[in-house]
Design a protein around this motif. Structure first.
Motif, mmCIF file in Angstrom:
data_model
loop_
_atom_site.group_PDB
_atom_site.id
_atom_site.type_symbol
_atom_site.label_atom_id
_atom_site.label_comp_id
_atom_site.label_asym_id
_atom_site.label_seq_id
_atom_site.Cartn_x
_atom_site.Cartn_y
_atom_site.Cartn_z
ATOM 1 N N GLN A 1 1.327 -1.418 4.834
ATOM 2 C CA GLN A 1 2.586 -1.843 4.517
ATOM 3 C C GLN A 1 3.140 -1.542 3.129
ATOM 4 N N GLU A 2 2.448 -0.653 2.310
ATOM 5 C CA GLU A 2 2.877 -0.058 1.058
ATOM 6 C C GLU A 2 2.467 1.270 0.448
ATOM 7 N N THR A 3 1.819 1.978 1.754
ATOM 8 C CA THR A 3 1.608 3.317 1.127
ATOM 9 C C THR A 3 1.629 4.380 2.625
ATOM 10 N N ASN B 1 14.523 4.674 -7.076
ATOM 11 C CA ASN B 1 14.049 3.507 -7.086
ATOM 12 C C ASN B 1 14.792 2.900 -5.816
ATOM 13 N N ILE B 2 16.156 3.118 -5.896
ATOM 14 C CA ILE B 2 16.938 2.459 -4.429
ATOM 15 C C ILE B 2 16.481 3.288 -3.526
ATOM 16 N N ALA B 3 16.231 4.448 -3.411
ATOM 17 C CA ALA B 3 16.074 5.282 -2.380
ATOM 18 C C ALA B 3 14.614 4.929 -1.664
ATOM 19 N N GLN B 4 13.559 4.568 -2.484
ATOM 20 C CA GLN B 4 12.581 4.037 -2.059
ATOM 21 C C GLN B 4 12.487 2.867 -1.185
ATOM 22 N N GLU B 5 13.361 1.971 -1.230
ATOM 23 C CA GLU B 5 13.736 0.701 -0.816
ATOM 24 C C GLU B 5 14.074 1.037 0.655
ATOM 25 N N PHE B 6 14.109 2.492 1.179
ATOM 26 C CA PHE B 6 14.266 2.756 2.457
ATOM 27 C C PHE B 6 13.406 3.475 3.254
ATOM 28 N N ILE B 7 12.097 3.619 2.445
ATOM 29 C CA ILE B 7 10.849 4.159 3.115
ATOM 30 C C ILE B 7 10.518 3.145 4.345
ATOM 31 N N ASP B 8 10.261 3.776 5.219
ATOM 32 C CA ASP B 8 9.546 2.807 6.529
ATOM 33 C C ASP B 8 8.481 2.966 6.621
ATOM 34 N N TYR B 9 7.599 2.097 5.987
ATOM 35 C CA TYR B 9 5.835 2.373 6.042
ATOM 36 C C TYR B 9 5.319 2.218 7.258
ATOM 37 N N ASN B 10 6.084 1.527 8.480
ATOM 38 C CA ASN B 10 5.714 1.212 9.609
ATOM 39 C C ASN B 10 5.614 2.416 10.576
ATOM 40 N N LYS C 1 24.009 6.666 5.562
ATOM 41 C CA LYS C 1 25.044 7.732 6.475
ATOM 42 C C LYS C 1 24.208 9.235 6.679
ATOM 43 N N ARG C 2 23.631 9.622 5.312
ATOM 44 C CA ARG C 2 23.120 10.965 5.262
ATOM 45 C C ARG C 2 21.633 11.064 6.067
ATOM 46 N N PHE C 3 21.075 9.897 5.901
ATOM 47 C CA PHE C 3 19.660 10.001 6.629
ATOM 48 C C PHE C 3 19.202 9.063 7.739
ATOM 49 N N GLY C 4 20.377 8.214 8.046
ATOM 50 C CA GLY C 4 20.212 7.251 9.148
ATOM 51 C C GLY C 4 19.174 6.323 8.932
ATOM 52 N N VAL C 5 18.891 5.664 7.655
ATOM 53 C CA VAL C 5 17.970 4.763 7.401
ATOM 54 C C VAL C 5 18.419 3.535 7.138
ATOM 55 N N ARG C 6 17.666 2.552 7.191
ATOM 56 C CA ARG C 6 17.984 1.083 6.713
ATOM 57 C C ARG C 6 16.757 0.595 5.535
ATOM 58 N N PRO C 7 17.280 -0.234 5.036
ATOM 59 C CA PRO C 7 16.406 -0.901 4.086
ATOM 60 C C PRO C 7 14.905 -1.260 4.839
ATOM 61 N N TYR C 8 13.928 -1.139 4.309
ATOM 62 C CA TYR C 8 12.460 -1.522 4.695
ATOM 63 C C TYR C 8 12.556 -3.140 4.437
ATOM 64 N N ALA C 9 12.165 -3.721 5.422
ATOM 65 C CA ALA C 9 12.032 -5.106 5.318
ATOM 66 C C ALA C 9 11.162 -5.667 4.240
#
Length: 168
Positions: free
Chosen positions: A11-13, A74-83, A116-124
């Motif tokens: 969940q965090e790595t 820091n903001i970009a890291q909020e979009f990493i989907d650890y799942n 828009k660029r990467f098609g990502v959403r914030p990680y819950a």
């Protein structure tokens, strides 16, 4: 007993390779850090190959370091989907490859750019990850990114230059 203690929960790595690999590397990075970018781009292929071959378990931790130059990272890291570690790895690689563009945005425009660029959403669970990683960096006396813990030895990115000696 290990000198360094990290929670490597999914969940965090981001983890690549087998837990039974003979070597372990924890890399503490920031997507907006030019030194993290340089280290990642220079070493990722070799590290992922070692992980694929069962020689290394690679744990990627992303630290929201309080430094103005790292705000967009820091903001970009909020979009990493650890799942979804494979998709997350492609995202991390793409952000590092486009870091100059990321760093050029005003921070309030970064989420829209990423979506828009990467098609990502914030990680819950991004807020919880941020706090847990910050706590682990403090407990392990980490002050800079990148910091690398290889088989219980601490390195900064510039110390990793002779990686052949380190990886053998």
């Amino acid at each position: 007993m290990s000198e360094f203690h990290f929670n490597v929960d999914q969940q965090e790595t981001l983890t690549y390779g087998s837990a039974t690999a003979p070597h372990k590397l924890v890399a503490v990075l920031n997507l907006g850090c030019t030194a993290s970018q340089k280290w990642w781009l220079a070493n990722q292929a070799e590290l992922l190959k070692a992980a694929d071959q069962g020689q290394l378990v690679l744990h990627l931790k992303f630290w929201n370091k309080k430094k103005t130059a790292l705000t967009n990272g820091n903001i970009a890291q909020e979009f990493i989907d650890y799942n979804d570690p494979e998709t997350a790895l492609r995202y991390v690689d793409a952000v590092f490859n486009n870091q100059a563009i990321l760093r050029s945005y005003d921070c309030e425009d970064v989420p829209a750019y990423l979506e828009k660029r990467f098609g990502v959403r914030p990680y819950a669970h991004a807020e919880q990850v941020k706090h847990r990683v910050a706590q682990q960096t403090f407990q392990n006396e980490i002050a800079t990114v990148p910091t690398l813990i290889y088989d219980d030895q601490k390195f900064t990115g510039d110390q990793w230059a002779d990686r052949e000696a380190v990886l053998n």
